[in-house]
Design an enzyme around this catalytic site. Structure first.
Site, short mmCIF file in Angstrom:
data_model
loop_
_atom_site.label_atom_id
_atom_site.label_comp_id
_atom_site.label_asym_id
_atom_site.label_seq_id
_atom_site.Cartn_x
_atom_site.Cartn_y
_atom_site.Cartn_z
N GLU A 1 -0.54 31.88 39.08
CA GLU A 1 0.33 31.76 37.92
C GLU A 1 0.70 30.30 37.70
O GLU A 1 0.31 29.41 38.47
CB GLU A 1 1.59 32.61 38.11
CG GLU A 1 2.49 32.14 39.24
CD GLU A 1 3.67 33.08 39.49
OE1 GLU A 1 3.54 34.28 39.21
OE2 GLU A 1 4.71 32.60 39.99
N HIS B 1 9.97 33.59 38.48
CA HIS B 1 9.82 33.19 39.87
C HIS B 1 10.38 31.79 40.11
O HIS B 1 10.29 30.93 39.24
CB HIS B 1 8.33 33.18 40.27
CG HIS B 1 7.76 34.55 40.42
ND1 HIS B 1 6.42 34.80 40.32
CD2 HIS B 1 8.35 35.75 40.67
CE1 HIS B 1 6.20 36.09 40.50
NE2 HIS B 1 7.35 36.69 40.71
#
Length: 673
Positions: free
Chosen positions: A240, A283
């Site tokens: 990611e 995150h």
């Protein structure tokens, strides 16, 4: 401001590769041990004796749990011993691994205890572990060769073949098989696991690298294990936005395919291709710092290295099944080219924005105003001259490859990467005196006159004091070097987790002014929801559980021709209350014409999630069309509940059909081709 992704990839990777070498040079202590020696500890299985530090059981899966730890308590629970300390557990039970389930503010201490007792494998699952706590942990890890860390901020590690689970992965998704999986995102890893299970492939070993900015185990570590693992025949990598781990993995894959006569097929996905610049996407590590590649650069690098890329995890199962079945026919060729001809590779129309240095206010972090940053510098007696002309750029931040603090120094005030040096250094024991070798190295790189060296040393020492005392993660300054080193402007970012999970840095946190932030984002934050309002004419509202899945949902809908109005991560859960809050915020955006609810039920069952969605819709009396995709535990029952609810909800099993319907209802279908 120079756009970082316009910098040649070769120069960017060269800058990152120099980090570890530079850190060794500026470290104040010699290393006699190598943390890489602990890689083999990741190969868990039926033989692994697991100690739980704050445990919830995985006994039904077959994990050989030998007990737990509760400080000061010597008793038993569910027939297993509870030890008063990790040391006592090590002496009496000889664990091979320790699973740490304590909150984020206690995680570092628990890891340190396990390192001190030389527990071979430590798995830490907690989110919101303060960055500086992890910097101290990595300082310890680098001085030893006994303990391997997985996490923090990860679902853990699980051997489907060896029936050993150290984490909180949803067991119904797993089946013994032959695919090795490593992922940053928990929800994306569960989708990947479910896809390989449905394809009849199963999994060998699944490693949750986690979404922390400073993970104990990275992609290359996992790839090395999968290469040698006889149970693993195919490999899947889920990355990611944020950091450079995917670029390092691409370099490893390229070398692996070159040196191996029969390389194992590798597939990959990158989440965050369409994330807005300068934002943290759920995150803790999902943000792009100066000098780091954009998610699209990672995608391209992995593809060039030979990985077969997909745009959604549900494609991994059939894709890997095809790869394995055709392996003997195409051995020695690039799998990517082979499957591009067959339509597996489905990337379309990706034109993401480019990330330069951080630009806007970031969720789950705190940026103070420039004037406040300059005041902090003045308190450290650092020369400030706001009228000066900026000549150079200097930043004290974290290096995710070296797992340490580092100095970035650029002879371009606009941060031109080709003119930038990266200089990692040890977290412990550093003091930037005039004679510190790093001061001289940075001065030489910036071509400073001798008259500016003392002020540079003063600046580095002041930045370092602010960095540690106030738990910053990025301190940027632009300065003039005419005659002497004077700071013109500054931009300081501080770790929000230090306050939220540990109650530290209240004084810094009080500098935040929510009234100046996006109202909807502040409202969502109160319920633990990460909501980001996307710019443009987006007409699709998204509601997703899990940061990685939320990023991928925006990516995949965009690739299908849709235009998303928001990113929304419910935080890995989808309770009635979070659904109601999320829908209220989404529908307050007048651009939204249709809502896409994309939920993967892991530990929370799909039927419970469906009940929460139905209740929320009934209470809110929704009339806007809503597409619901439910996958995971009890997915059939959850889908049936949605389908028979009598509400304006359409339920889907597969992502492709749901995405096409959402784009059609949003009126964006014309953009699909």
């Amino acid at each position: 401001m120079t756009r970082l992704c316009s910098i040649p990839a070769q120069s960017r990777r060269a800058l990152v590769r120099s980090s570890v070498k530079q850190m060794a040079r500026f470290s104040t202590s010699a290393r006699s041990c190598d943390y890489a020696d602990t890689l083999s500890n990741l190969k868990i299985g039926a033989h692994t004796r697991v100690l739980f530090q704050g445990f919830t059981e995985s006994l039904e899966w077959g994990t050989k749990i030998i007990g737990g730890v509760k400080p000061g308590v010597d008793s038993s629970h569910l027939g297993l011993p509870v030890f008063p300390s990790v040391r006592e557990a090590r002496i009496r039970a000889q664990p091979d691994a320790s699973a740490i389930y304590v909150p984020g503010n206690q995680t570092a201490k628990a890891i340190e205890e396990a390192i001190e007792e030389e527990i071979p494998l430590v798995v830490a699952v907690a989110e919101h572990v303060p960055i500086h706590d992890m910097l101290r942990v990595h300082s310890m890890l680098k001085t030893q060769s006994k303990t391997r860390l997985v996490g923090a901020n990860c679902p853990g590690i699980i051997s489907a073949v060896g029936k050993c689970r150290i984490g909180f992965q949803p067991l119904p998704c797993f089946s013994p098989g032959r695919i090795g999986i490593v992922a940053k995102s928990g929800t994306l890893s569960y989708e990947t696991v479910a896809s390989t299970t449905r394809a009849g492939l199963g999994q060998s070993l699944c490693i949750g690298m986690g979404g922390d900015p400073l993970p104990g185990t990275n992609f290359v570590d996992a790839l090395k294990i999968f290469e040698e693992d006889p149970d693993t025949e195919g490999i899947i990598l889920v990355g990611e936005t944020g950091g450079t781990a995917e670029m390092d993995a691409a370099d490893w894959i390229k070398d692996y395919n070159r040196r191996s006569a029969h390389p194992k097929p590798i597939m990959a996905l990158i989440g965050g291709l369409h994330t807005p610049p300068g934002r943290i996407m759920g995150h803790a590590g999902a943000w792009t710092a100066p000098g780091e590649p954009h998610a699209k650069d990672k995608y391209d690098a992995l593809e060039r290295a030979g990985a077969v890329m997909v745009n959604h995890p549900e494609k991994f199962g059939d894709g890997m099944k095809t790869l394995l079945s055709t392996q003997s026919h195409i051995q020695g060729t690039r799998y990517t080219n082979y499957f591009n001809r067959r339509g597996l590779h489905t990337m379309r129309r990706v034109t993401p924005g480019r990330n330069g240095a951080s630009q806007s206010q970031q969720t789950r972090s705190l940026y103070v105003k420039p004037i406040q940053a300059l005041d902090m510098l003045r308190e450290k007696s650092i020369p400030v001259n706001e009228a000066a002309v900026s000549d150079v750029f200097l930043s004290l931040t974290i290096d995710r490859t070296a797992l340490s603090p580092c100095v970035l120094a650029s002879t371009s005030a606009g941060f031109d990467l080709d003119q930038t040096g990266r200089f990692p250094f040890a977290y412990e024991g550093t003091d930037f005196g005039r004679d510190h070798p790093l001061v001289e190295t940075v001065a030489a790189h910036l071509q400073l006159p001798a008259t500016a060296h003392d002020n540079l040393a003063l600046l580095l020492q002041g930045l370092w004091q602010i960095f540690k005392e106030k738990e910053a993660y990025i301190l940027e300054v632009r300065a003039s070097i005419i005659k002497k080193f004077e700071v013109r402007d500054a931009r300081f970012g501080f770790d929000d987790a230090a306050f939220r999970s540990s109650g530290r840095q209240e004084e810094v946190h009080q500098l935040r002014n929510p009234a100046e932030e996006v109202t909807e984002e502040v409202e969502a934050e109160k319920d633990g929801i990460v909501y980001i309002k996307l710019e443009g004419a987006g007409s699709i509202g998204t509601l997703v559980n899990g940061a990685g899945l939320a990023m991928n949902t925006v990516d995949a809908l965009t690739i299908h021709g849709g235009r998303c109005a928001n990113f929304l991560d419910t935080g890995g859960k989808a309770t009635t209350e979070t659904v109601k809050t999320s829908l209220r915020i989404i529908t307050s955006d007048r651009r939204v014409k249709v809502i896409f609810v994309n939920i993967f039920g892991g530990l929370t069952r799909c039927d419970m999630i469906a009940g929460g969605i139905i209740e929320a819709f009934q209470e809110m009396k929704m009339s806007m069309p809503v597409m619901v995709r439910l996958r995971g535990t009890n997915e059939g029952l959850g889908q049936h509940m949605i389908a028979t609810s009598g509400l304006p909800l359409e339920v889907y099993d597969g992502f492709e059909a749901a995405a096409q319907r959402v784009v059609e209802l949003a009126g964006d279908w014309k953009h699909y081709y």
